[in-house]
Design an enzyme around this catalytic site. Structure first.
Site, short mmCIF file in Angstrom:
data_model
loop_
_atom_site.label_atom_id
_atom_site.label_comp_id
_atom_site.label_asym_id
_atom_site.label_seq_id
_atom_site.Cartn_x
_atom_site.Cartn_y
_atom_site.Cartn_z
N GLU A 80 -31.34 -25.93 -1.77
CA GLU A 80 -30.81 -25.59 -0.45
C GLU A 80 -29.81 -24.44 -0.52
O GLU A 80 -28.79 -24.44 0.18
CB GLU A 80 -30.19 -26.83 0.22
N ASP B 34 -33.27 -29.50 12.69
CA ASP B 34 -34.23 -29.98 11.70
C ASP B 34 -35.63 -29.91 12.31
O ASP B 34 -35.97 -28.93 12.94
CB ASP B 34 -33.82 -31.38 11.24
#
Length: 292
Positions: A121, A197
């Site tokens: 990430e 998301d």
């Protein structure tokens, strides 16, 4: 007419993702990325089943030929629930072993679209891809650290994809041949409100987006205006799917991997599967059509 979300399967999982209502068996399928599991929930009977995966997987989506296509860290694979097997198909990024699959969808023409991301990430190495008829994986977006989506409008003319860390939801014109044009900013969400998301569209063409660390899902009009916010008792909502006979039951996957042991104890439903009811139904899913 939106009801309050309630836990329907207590999993306390690290990272649930990819809910999809599969009409042919009237059940919800989803995955636990970090737990390396595929889950199936039958709301009519309460039956709950799970399969082990050979590694991290971001999604399983049903194919017209039977079975599912799964997004493993090592590439696309065919998943057969009958024996739990995963058969490799194609790796879109053999040169990026630090990436993994994340979210995916099937457009009205039966084409599979999926995203990759940096598993740590951090690096901008993730992109959106389209699986072409000849088996190639065609990159279709700029590279970012964490992709989410895509989602496609009910008329098949708009594709949405998300730069999660950047907080930006993009919209693109989707042509009949699968090409994208006119990429533009659809909506922007400040990080302090949560990270956008997984996206999903409903029958009115509105876009629903889960908020990681935002304790909510949001519903946006096709023009980008925020219409509704559904609050959750947990903070990380990864994606929703419309299911049930009327497609008005919304299932939401959540996560707890970012919580400390003390926070997990204080939030026992983080990482569960949730459900709530809405007035506007979703759109019946399309099966992956080989060679589309």
């Amino acid at each position: 007419m939106t009801s309050a979300p309630a836990s329907v399967w207590s999993l306390a999982a690290p990272l649930l993702e990819g809910p999809v209502w599969v009409a042919r068996d009237a059940a919800l399928w989803f995955v636990d990325i970090k737990g390396h599991r595929v889950h199936r929930y039958d709301p009519a009977t309460g039956d709950r089943r799970s399969w082990a995966a050979p590694g991290q997987l971001g999604f399983v989506l049903p194919a017209a030929s039977g079975g599912f296509v799964a997004g493993l860290q090592t590439g696309l694979a065919r998943f057969d629930p009958a024996d739990g097997s995963f058969t490799p198909l194609v790796d879109p990024e053999p040169e990026r072993p630090g990436n993994r699959m994340n979210d995916a969808t099937v457009d009205p023409a039966g084409r599979l679209w999926f995203g990759t991301m940096d598993d740590s990430e951090a690096a901008d190495t993730g992109a959106i891809y389209r699986l072409a008829a000849d088996g190639r994986c065609i990159a279709a977006s700029p590279f970012v650290s964490i992709t989410n989506g895509p989602a496609v409008s009910p008329d098949g003319r708009t594709l949405y994809h998300i730069d999660t860390l950047g907080g930006v939801i993009h919209a693109c014109d989707l042509a009949a041949d699968g090409s994208l044009a006119n990429r533009r900013e659809f909506a922007r969400i400040p990080n302090e409100q949560g990270y956008p998301d997984g996206p999903t569209t409903d029958a009115e063409g509105c876009l629903w987006v889960g908020l990681y660390k935002g304790s909510a899902v949001r519903r946006y009009a096709p023009g980008g205006q925020l219409l509704e916010t559904v609050r959750f008792p947990v903070d990380a909502i990864t994606k929703i799917a419309f299911g049930g006979p009327d497609l008005k039951t919304v299932y939401a996957t959540t996560a707890n991997k970012h919580l400390s042991p003390a926070e997990k104890a204080a939030n026992p439903h983080a990482g569960d599967l949730f459900a709530f009811r809405v007035a506007v139904p979703g759109v019946a899913g399309t099966l992956i059509r080989e060679g589309a």
